[in-house]
Write a protein that holds these residues in place. Sequence first.
Motif, PDB file in Angstrom:
ATOM      1  N   TRP A 328       6.214  10.853   3.533  1.00  0.00           N
ATOM      2  CA  TRP A 328       5.508   9.953   2.614  1.00  0.00           C
ATOM      3  C   TRP A 328       4.355   9.315   3.364  1.00  0.00           C
ATOM      4  CZ3 TRP A 328       5.916   8.151  -2.479  1.00  0.00           C
ATOM      5  CH2 TRP A 328       5.246   6.958  -2.770  1.00  0.00           C
ATOM      6  N   GLU A 331       0.248   5.824  -0.609  1.00  0.00           N
ATOM      7  CA  GLU A 331       0.002   6.412  -1.913  1.00  0.00           C
ATOM      8  C   GLU A 331      -1.455   6.271  -2.339  1.00  0.00           C
ATOM      9  OE1 GLU A 331       0.589   7.983  -5.814  1.00  0.00           O
ATOM     10  OE2 GLU A 331       1.550   8.281  -3.878  1.00  0.00           O
ATOM     11  N   TYR A 343       4.879   3.691  -7.910  1.00  0.00           N
ATOM     12  CA  TYR A 343       5.959   3.974  -6.972  1.00  0.00           C
ATOM     13  C   TYR A 343       7.123   4.651  -7.688  1.00  0.00           C
ATOM     14  CZ  TYR A 343       4.177   1.234  -2.970  1.00  0.00           C
ATOM     15  OH  TYR A 343       3.461   0.767  -1.901  1.00  0.00           O
ATOM     16  N   ARG A 346       6.378   8.283  -8.534  1.00  0.00           N
ATOM     17  CA  ARG A 346       6.337   9.187  -7.393  1.00  0.00           C
ATOM     18  C   ARG A 346       7.745   9.425  -6.834  1.00  0.00           C
ATOM     19  NH1 ARG A 346       3.065  10.200  -8.870  1.00  0.00           N
ATOM     20  NH2 ARG A 346       1.184   9.107  -8.232  1.00  0.00           N
ATOM     21  N   LEU A 358      12.975  10.484   1.997  1.00  0.00           N
ATOM     22  CA  LEU A 358      11.543  10.395   2.258  1.00  0.00           C
ATOM     23  C   LEU A 358      11.354   9.778   3.631  1.00  0.00           C
ATOM     24  CD1 LEU A 358      10.243   9.076  -1.184  1.00  0.00           C
ATOM     25  CD2 LEU A 358      10.028  11.403  -0.294  1.00  0.00           C
ATOM     26  N   VAL A 360       8.881   7.741   5.813  1.00  0.00           N
ATOM     27  CA  VAL A 360       7.675   6.909   5.785  1.00  0.00           C
ATOM     28  C   VAL A 360       6.996   7.064   7.140  1.00  0.00           C
ATOM     29  CG1 VAL A 360       6.735   4.603   5.454  1.00  0.00           C
ATOM     30  CG2 VAL A 360       8.739   5.324   4.146  1.00  0.00           C
ATOM     31  N   GLU A 367       6.143   0.073   4.053  1.00  0.00           N
ATOM     32  CA  GLU A 367       5.843   0.012   2.625  1.00  0.00           C
ATOM     33  C   GLU A 367       6.228  -1.335   2.021  1.00  0.00           C
ATOM     34  OE1 GLU A 367       4.306   1.319   0.302  1.00  0.00           O
ATOM     35  OE2 GLU A 367       3.654   3.266   1.067  1.00  0.00           O
ATOM     36  N   GLN A 606       3.784  17.433   2.900  1.00  0.00           N
ATOM     37  CA  GLN A 606       4.102  16.050   2.640  1.00  0.00           C
ATOM     38  C   GLN A 606       4.334  15.944   1.153  1.00  0.00           C
ATOM     39  OE1 GLN A 606       0.056  16.034   3.868  1.00  0.00           O
ATOM     40  NE2 GLN A 606      -0.539  14.388   2.468  1.00  0.00           N
ATOM     41  N   ASN A 608       3.040  13.393  -1.055  1.00  0.00           N
ATOM     42  CA  ASN A 608       1.983  12.785  -1.870  1.00  0.00           C
ATOM     43  C   ASN A 608       0.652  12.778  -1.135  1.00  0.00           C
ATOM     44  OD1 ASN A 608       3.108  10.933   0.015  1.00  0.00           O
ATOM     45  ND2 ASN A 608       2.278   9.210  -1.124  1.00  0.00           N
TER      46      ASN A 608
END
Length: 823
Positions: A328, A331, A343, A346, A358, A360, A367, A606, A608
């Motif tokens: 991730w 975004e 959010y 997604r 996911l 990060v 996030e 990935q 997004n």
Amino acid sequence: MKKLAFDTGWTISRLRAPSTAPSLPAAIPAAVPGNVHLDLLSSRLITDPYLDINEISQDWIGRSAWRYRVAFDWNDEEADRVDLSCLGLDTAARLELNGTLLGEGGNMHRSYRFDIREHLKEGPNELIVDFDSAYAHGEAVRSALGSAADIPANYPGPGNLIRKMACNFGWDWGPSVITSGIWKPIAVESWSKARIAIVRPEITLQGSDGVARLRIEIEWATEGTDSAALVMSIGGKRSEVRIAQGETHALVECRIDNPEIWWPHGLGDQPLYDLDLQLLGSDGAALDRWQRRVGFRSVRLDTAPDDIGSAFTLVVNDVPIFARGANWIPEDCFLPRVTRERYRERIAQARDANMNILRVWGGGIYETDTFYEECDAAGVMVWQDFLFACAAYPEEEPVYGEVEAEAREAITRLMPHPSLVLWNGNNENIWGYFDWGWQDVLANRPWGSGYYLDLLPKLVAEIDPTRPYWPGSPYSGSMDIAPNADEHGCKHIWDVWNEVGYETYRNYIPRFCSEFGWQAPPTYATLTESVREKNRAPASPGVLHHQKATSGNDKLIKGLEGWFPAPGSFDDWLFVTQLNQARAISLGVDHMRSHRPTCMGAIVWQLNDCWPVTSWAAIDGAGRKKPLWYALRNSYAPHLLTIQPRGDGLAAIAVNDATLFWRVPFTIERFDFNCTLLARHSVWRILCDRFENAEISIPKDVATPGNSEREFLRARLGDTEAWWFFEKDMKLQYPEPRFELQAEQIADGVAVTITAQSFLRDLCLFADRISPNADVDDMLVNLMPGESKTFRIKGVSKEAWDDADLSSVVRTANQVAGAARPR
């Protein structure tokens, strides 16, 4: 506690700018939370930075200094303390209230609190927040560090010297848009006697009991003899402790008998409990309150040595989990405009693609709370990097103190979330130290290992002892073993894509692959919305600007070799590169899952994108799904059947990540492209137990083709299918694709039924070619003659379907590979 939110009435003005910058009004309306780019865009002083090549002409924004200003009225209260709470300042900030300096901030990733009681005045007040250019701030840090700043970094800009989202300075998928501004809420908070300063919840399972243990720090406003009480409520239980005046730390806990357990989705439900903490004065009056939603579950990282090397397995509630997920990234480059709805959409797309985790990534941000709340609710686990990526990092001041402050705050803020299952020290920095020539450049200067191997594990052990920590991705578990070894720890696979074809995935059997990927352009609708050239082509200026990887387009074409011919049109380029991406990642995921339990994780690069770009993402910068998303949904399904090379032949591998055993009939057949049955083998019933693989031998008479260019295998295990083609597409003698189409209006769109009259491979419907808002429920479908598939397209009317150019909407691999060859 009372709160006055500063979310209206702001203006921005420019303090300093490069000589090439355009003129601006003296005061521009500003949104808070927000940033300068968004304010300029809202006032129509710039065009969309994501369009065409606007990024280049708007570089002056990130090289300018900016002032935020707000006026407000204040009526004096009897509160003992009045604080200015700043949850996010991006990045080099200086704050003044009524002409008095409150303080400075230099870290986007932490919050700040200033005591402003004595600086307020009755009636009108003015708050000013000045932001220096990130480049100027970087130069100031560089000057303070001296030679310690002369260390390697993979990307330009001061991203490894200052505590700001590193990918703001550009990445191989992201633009260089250097933001400034108040990117999280800012408010005045008035309070008396005491307040809750820090809460560290340790939510654990012990036998049949759940334990909610809170370690609390409180702040007293004044000296005196008052005491306070902390009252915790959860799951119908209540617990209380008294705190004497002057005491700043307390421990309060509740035990819940037989709590409902939080599970990753697919393994169980995601029950969440309301955790309520109140701080009460000696008179029983409420002074402060803290509330979160929490879940009971256990997690550990199994790294036990074995005959191969050492494991790398996430174990949740004592169940070893095969991690099926994606990395991730932020975004949006402009973080304040990512809403809860975005959010939620997604993360739902990740879950719908059968992802259970996911990661990060460390070049972005910790996030927002919303992200983790949505992961909690969806049952999507989170691997959280600390924010270091692809660079050496100074360990001297002023950087070290900022790193420690932000890490302490991030660990504390995120630890209530049951979805968070792993802390990771960095992205690729240990790998860089060993394999990217850093040691010669560093000449024994500190480069970040003190963070990954000392500071961060100590902080996690102190603050959040309920979760595992791992020093890096990739990392083998020891500085004496190559960091990207197959046999230990987590691995990144990047020679595939950068140097070799994706068949090479089968050369590796990692214990856990936390990064691997293959590029493709965004969807047609996204690309045409963001690049407004008349004659778009892969190398036209606008399209090429939305490709940030070095030689990225060349690698896209090189990666087609053997599979597909070089595309002759822009439409063919879009289709074959998107199809090739889906093929590449499916091959890698299926291979890794087939080697469970040696390999226990595949996290693709990935999920997004942060803007419209050719990249490794499954979901493009406008939130549209590329063919890769559909491929991942198939390859990450709890029940997977895949055909893989084993020894000198082929085997079918049944992969069961579901909670029940899988016992169904098995059939494998060999056909030619006329779909004449050539050989068949069946087994009355195959048993694949839960969380296990079952290998099914394929007899040689079935697995051996008479003509490898004209034959294929189709296997079925119950309702689950697997296909095997003996050659790459360019050698396969596909038939010309023939099919019938029938469309009918349904409640929310159109149902399109396609009936094959010849063999069809990778049948796709690109609904965004009809309407930018359209979405199709499936892609990459193989059909034998006489078989039908109904596709449901949302957001399209029957009239729009009838008017569409279906030659660009309905595509198959047959059209661009074997059937296109001269006979």
